[in-house]
Design an enzyme around this catalytic site. Structure first.
Site, PDB file in Angstrom:
ATOM      1  N   ARG A 174       0.808  -1.216   0.000  1.00 48.30           N
ATOM      2  CA  ARG A 174       0.000   0.000   0.000  1.00 48.30           C
ATOM      3  C   ARG A 174       0.845   1.272   0.000  1.00 48.30           C
ATOM      4  O   ARG A 174       0.323   2.382  -0.030  1.00 48.30           O
ATOM      5  CB  ARG A 174      -0.927   0.015   1.221  1.00 48.30           C
ATOM      6  CG  ARG A 174      -1.865  -1.166   1.276  1.00 48.30           C
ATOM      7  CD  ARG A 174      -2.682  -1.137   2.528  1.00 48.30           C
ATOM      8  NE  ARG A 174      -3.691  -0.108   2.473  1.00 48.30           N
ATOM      9  CZ  ARG A 174      -4.892  -0.252   1.956  1.00 48.30           C
ATOM     10  NH1 ARG A 174      -5.244  -1.400   1.432  1.00 48.30           N
ATOM     11  NH2 ARG A 174      -5.753   0.735   1.952  1.00 48.30           N
TER      12      ARG A 174
ATOM     13  N   TRP B 111       2.497   5.953   1.767  1.00 48.01           N
ATOM     14  CA  TRP B 111       2.608   6.421   0.383  1.00 48.01           C
ATOM     15  C   TRP B 111       2.381   7.917   0.471  1.00 48.01           C
ATOM     16  O   TRP B 111       1.299   8.380   0.816  1.00 48.01           O
ATOM     17  CB  TRP B 111       1.539   5.761  -0.492  1.00 48.01           C
ATOM     18  CG  TRP B 111       1.691   6.100  -1.939  1.00 48.01           C
ATOM     19  CD1 TRP B 111       2.523   5.500  -2.844  1.00 48.01           C
ATOM     20  CD2 TRP B 111       0.993   7.127  -2.658  1.00 48.01           C
ATOM     21  NE1 TRP B 111       2.384   6.091  -4.077  1.00 48.01           N
ATOM     22  CE2 TRP B 111       1.458   7.092  -3.993  1.00 48.01           C
ATOM     23  CE3 TRP B 111       0.031   8.077  -2.321  1.00 48.01           C
ATOM     24  CZ2 TRP B 111       0.994   7.961  -4.977  1.00 48.01           C
ATOM     25  CZ3 TRP B 111      -0.432   8.943  -3.292  1.00 48.01           C
ATOM     26  CH2 TRP B 111       0.048   8.873  -4.604  1.00 48.01           C
TER      27      TRP B 111
ATOM     28  N   GLU C 106      -2.012  -2.100 -22.199  1.00 44.39           N
ATOM     29  CA  GLU C 106      -1.604  -2.806 -20.985  1.00 44.39           C
ATOM     30  C   GLU C 106      -0.096  -3.105 -21.018  1.00 44.39           C
ATOM     31  O   GLU C 106       0.593  -2.972 -20.007  1.00 44.39           O
ATOM     32  CB  GLU C 106      -2.439  -4.093 -20.841  1.00 44.39           C
ATOM     33  CG  GLU C 106      -2.128  -4.979 -19.656  1.00 44.39           C
ATOM     34  CD  GLU C 106      -2.313  -4.332 -18.292  1.00 44.39           C
ATOM     35  OE1 GLU C 106      -2.775  -3.183 -18.201  1.00 44.39           O
ATOM     36  OE2 GLU C 106      -1.955  -4.991 -17.302  1.00 44.39           O
TER      37      GLU C 106
ATOM     38  N   GLU D  79       5.389   1.064 -15.505  1.00 44.45           N
ATOM     39  CA  GLU D  79       5.302   1.064 -14.041  1.00 44.45           C
ATOM     40  C   GLU D  79       6.417   0.277 -13.370  1.00 44.45           C
ATOM     41  O   GLU D  79       6.838   0.644 -12.280  1.00 44.45           O
ATOM     42  CB  GLU D  79       3.916   0.684 -13.532  1.00 44.45           C
ATOM     43  CG  GLU D  79       3.456  -0.709 -13.783  1.00 44.45           C
ATOM     44  CD  GLU D  79       2.039  -0.948 -13.250  1.00 44.45           C
ATOM     45  OE1 GLU D  79       1.573  -0.250 -12.346  1.00 44.45           O
ATOM     46  OE2 GLU D  79       1.392  -1.877 -13.752  1.00 44.45           O
TER      47      GLU D  79
ATOM     48  N   LYS E  77      -0.274  -0.426  -4.469  1.00 44.15           N
ATOM     49  CA  LYS E  77      -1.202  -1.388  -5.085  1.00 44.15           C
ATOM     50  C   LYS E  77      -2.648  -0.913  -4.992  1.00 44.15           C
ATOM     51  O   LYS E  77      -3.441  -1.129  -5.890  1.00 44.15           O
ATOM     52  CB  LYS E  77      -1.047  -2.734  -4.376  1.00 44.15           C
ATOM     53  CG  LYS E  77      -1.935  -3.823  -4.923  1.00 44.15           C
ATOM     54  CD  LYS E  77      -1.175  -4.722  -5.854  1.00 44.15           C
ATOM     55  CE  LYS E  77      -2.046  -5.735  -6.544  1.00 44.15           C
ATOM     56  NZ  LYS E  77      -1.728  -5.820  -7.967  1.00 44.15           N
TER      57      LYS E  77
HETATM   58  C1  AGP Z   1      -1.881  -2.027 -12.491  1.00 45.32           C
HETATM   59  O1  AGP Z   1      -0.703  -2.652 -12.853  1.00 45.32           O
HETATM   60  C2  AGP Z   1      -1.713  -0.811 -11.727  1.00 45.32           C
HETATM   61  N1  AGP Z   1      -0.915  -1.002 -10.592  1.00 45.32           N
HETATM   62  C3  AGP Z   1      -2.888   0.109 -11.568  1.00 45.32           C
HETATM   63  O2  AGP Z   1      -3.082   0.732 -12.803  1.00 45.32           O
HETATM   64  C4  AGP Z   1      -4.244  -0.465 -11.105  1.00 45.32           C
HETATM   65  O3  AGP Z   1      -4.776  -1.271 -12.104  1.00 45.32           O
HETATM   66  C5  AGP Z   1      -5.200   0.694 -10.784  1.00 45.32           C
HETATM   67  O4  AGP Z   1      -4.679   1.423  -9.712  1.00 45.32           O
HETATM   68  C6  AGP Z   1      -6.591   0.246 -10.482  1.00 45.32           C
HETATM   69  O5  AGP Z   1      -6.623  -0.564  -9.338  1.00 45.32           O
HETATM   70  P1  AGP Z   1      -7.902  -1.421  -8.975  1.00 45.32           P
HETATM   71  O6  AGP Z   1      -8.082  -2.418 -10.060  1.00 45.32           O
HETATM   72  O7  AGP Z   1      -7.573  -2.042  -7.653  1.00 45.32           O
HETATM   73  O8  AGP Z   1      -9.054  -0.482  -8.911  1.00 45.32           O
END
Ligand code: AGP
Length: 632
Positions: free
Chosen positions: A27, A74, A505, A512, A627
């Site tokens: 987190r 964070w 994607e 990232e 995350k």
């Molecule tokens: C994915 O690799 C990312 N870390 C990020 O874009 C993620 O998909 C986005 O924050 C949405 O999260 P969620 O699916 O938990 O809503």
């Protein structure tokens, strides 16, 4: 974002807090800290950077405390420095607070408190909270309602009624050595019930090693945890009767099991995830001659029948999965579908369309923008009523999340806990949910024949073995290929139709975790501008699988080759044309175009992973990311 933990009981708190923070580090990992209370003193230790720095500081320190709180940060307000790390204290350092979220009115509260003589030693929004609680402890507001239960509880209650924003809090004080106060307002907080001991955390895996009896607080609730039990109140002071529920969880899920990184392990888990989805949502005995639906989503007719539109709200990778979902809902079920970034939609919603299903897609079920957009949509549709009344569906990997509580009908994606910040297995699981949903809607609307449905289902059944085949064939090759790109600065990913989201994607994954600039484009758009970026230093990854746009994507790839770009093709196996076109081939089985994203995503995941690992980066916890994005 940010993870908070707390413990009150009979065991040494500090070890439990650190173990909890390890689980919550996904987190945020800008700093970490703990505060414990024992023998009339508050002991606070904080460290900049990852949790390991805090652990190093704590090594060898004897801490008998049975009460404490912890935090992994964070950064939102204030740089990731030690003085901004949580817990934050009042001036006398007798009271400590950890927070997840943002206090929007912190500036005005800070000014008010400064005028009263309080001094601040951090740049955070959080620091107003311990001072405000201290102020209400010294000068309780006249409307005190919970003082009989606890002066600390009442002071916290008065303080949180002054806060605007999204926050979860845990609070301890030397002067109240038998109390841990926790608060939830638009940021998750769960309480674990043990035998004479209680836990709190931003996410249940931090609690699960100790107890499976968990109570999730709702927005606007405060709880007082003592060795005797848990009391829950509304912000008004009204007492609530609440009971824990039992969660099922298997600790083995959060081990790396021999893989170098969680992300790689999670990439390899994908065949198993797809198998689980098929077992859960597909009628294994289905026979086309039965005339029945093969899908077992168990969703109400009132949600699915008579639909004119679907709108999908999501962020990041979930938004990419939703774009594949749009393709399926339109091409398989024949329903016009709109996909919106939740963060945009919440401030500029489209005019209401009648008979519309709104789908929220979120792996974590905790993304603040997605939750807020869904809540707003639910409210405005409830107000309008009639044909505009809300029909809401959630697609999430965490049915026990805030999304699960906001929306009654949820499809769980069954991927198991995902630890790597970069979503992989949860993405393919979201795609599976869209296959099932579009097939169910196609069946209800008679949008495709049962024979075509049987073909797609047979294709879905083949996927786990095909995924294994791709993983086995490509792992070593992609690792070697990644050597060529460890110094590359820009990448372009192109795809069309149902594979355009895979280009997006692929670019997101690379950005990232490897910090390489990457863009995903619909292949046909390259010539309208982005092609100007191309030269021999910019590799192009083209997703080119057989189907309606195969030849077109090959032509777009040729156009890039003519500009000296190095070409990598995610292509059908044994395809002579592809072999001629591309410099490097990442072949996948030649499947029905509709199913191809399930396979084409694997090479782009592996490529990003190996480039990042080759660059020696922290694949599972990339810089600046978390995350679960629980702030706006
Ligand atoms: C994915 O690799 C990312 N870390 C990020 O874009 C993620 O998909 C986005 O924050 C949405 O999260 P969620 O699916 O938990 O809503």
């Amino acid at each position: 974002m940010c993870g908070i933990v707390g413990y009150i009981g009979t065991r040494a708190a500090s070890g439990i807090l650190i173990e909890g923070l390890k689980t919550l580090e996904y987190r945020g990992y800008d700093s970490a800290g703990v505060a414990t209370i024992s023998e009339g003193t508050l002991q606070r230790t904080r460290a900049k950077g990852k949790l390991i720095n805090l652990q190093t500081k704590l090594e060898g320190l004897e801490d008998p405390a049975r009460l404490g709180i912890g935090h992994t940060r964070w950064a939102t307000h204030g740089k990731p420095e030690e003085h901004n790390a949580h817990p934050h204290t009042d001036e006398s350092e007798r009271l400590a607070v950890v927070q997840n979220g943002i206090i929007e009115n912190y500036r005005e509260l800070r000014e008010e408190l400064k005028e009263k003589g309080y001094t601040f030693c951090s740049d955070t929004d959080t620091e107003v909270i311990p001072h405000l609680i201290d102020e209400y402890l010294k000068n309780p507001a006249p409307e005190a309602v919970l003082s009989a239960q606890s002066a600390l509880l009442e002071a916290v209650r008065q303080a949180v009624n002054r806060l605007r924003g999204a926050f979860a809090l845990a609070i301890v004080s030397v002067d109240f050595p038998d109390e841990l106060i926790v608060v939830r307002q638009q940021a998750p907080l769960a309480i674990g019930f043990g035998q004479g001991e209680f836990f709190c955390a931003s996410d249940t895996p931090a609690i699960m090693p100790y107890t499976q009896a968990v109570l999730t607080l709702e927005n606007g609730e405060i709880a007082r945890l003592t060795p005797m039990g848990v009391e829950v109140y509304e912000f008004s002071g009204h007492r609530l009767k609440k009971y824990p529920r039992t969660l099922n969880w298997n600790p083995i899920m959060v081990e790396k099991q021999g893989f170098k990184h969680f992300m790689l392990k999670e990439i390899y888990e994908q065949p198993g995830v797809v198998r689980t989805c098929l077992e859960t949502y597909l009628d294994t005995d289905w026979d086309v001659s039965s005339g029945e639906s093969p899908i077992k989503l168990d969703l109400p007719d009132a949600l699915l029948d008579g639909l004119q539109h679907v709108q999908i709200l999501a962020c990041g990778t979930s938004w990419h999965a939703s774009l594949v979902g749009k393709y399926l809902l339109e091409q398989v079920a024949g329903i016009p579908t709109f996909v919106q970034y939740a963060s945009e939609f919440r401030y500029a919603p489209a005019p209401l369309m009648p008979n519309t299903m709104t789908i929220g897609v979120t792996q974590s079920g905790e993304t603040a923008d997605t939750l807020a957009a869904l809540e707003m949509e639910q409210n405005r549709r409830t107000e309008q009523g009639g044909d505009y009344a809300p029909r809401m569906l959630g697609i999430t990997n965490r049915v026990d999340s805030s999304l699960g509580r906001l929306i009654p009908d949820v499809v769980g994606t069954m991927a198991g806990i995902e630890i790597g910040v970069a979503a992989t297995k949860t993405f393919v699981a979201q795609l599976m949910a869209f296959y099932f949903l579009s097939l169910e809607l196609a069946y209800r609307r008679k949008a495709i024949s049962l024979e075509r449905m049987a073909e797609i289902i047979e294709g879905l059944r083949q996927l786990p073995a095909q995924l294994e085949q791709v993983l086995e064939a490509q792992e070593r090759y992609v690792e070697e290929l990644s050597h060529d790109f460890s110094e590359t600065q820009d990448f372009i990913f192109i795809g069309r139709g149902i594979n355009y989201p895979i280009a997006l994607e692929g670019a997101l994954k690379l950005k990232e975790i490897s910090y390489i600039h990457a863009e995903g484009y619909p292949a046909g758009e390259m010539k309208h501008g982005p092609i100007a970026l191309l030269d021999e230093k910019v590799p192009v990854v083209a997703i080119a699988t057989r189907g309606t746009v195969y030849e077109k994507v090959l032509s777009n790839a040729q156009e890039a080759k003519a500009r000296d770009a190095q070409l990598i093709g995610v292509v059908p196996m044994n395809d002579a044309e592809a072999e001629e076109t591309f410099d490097s081939l990442l072949p996948v089985p030649d499947v029905d175009e509709l199913l191809s994203p399930m396979l084409t995503v694997i090479p782009v995941q592996l490529l990003s992973y190996h480039i990042a690992a080759r660059r020696g980066l922290d694949v599972d916890q990339p810089r600046n990311l978390a995350k679960s994005v629980t702030v706006e």
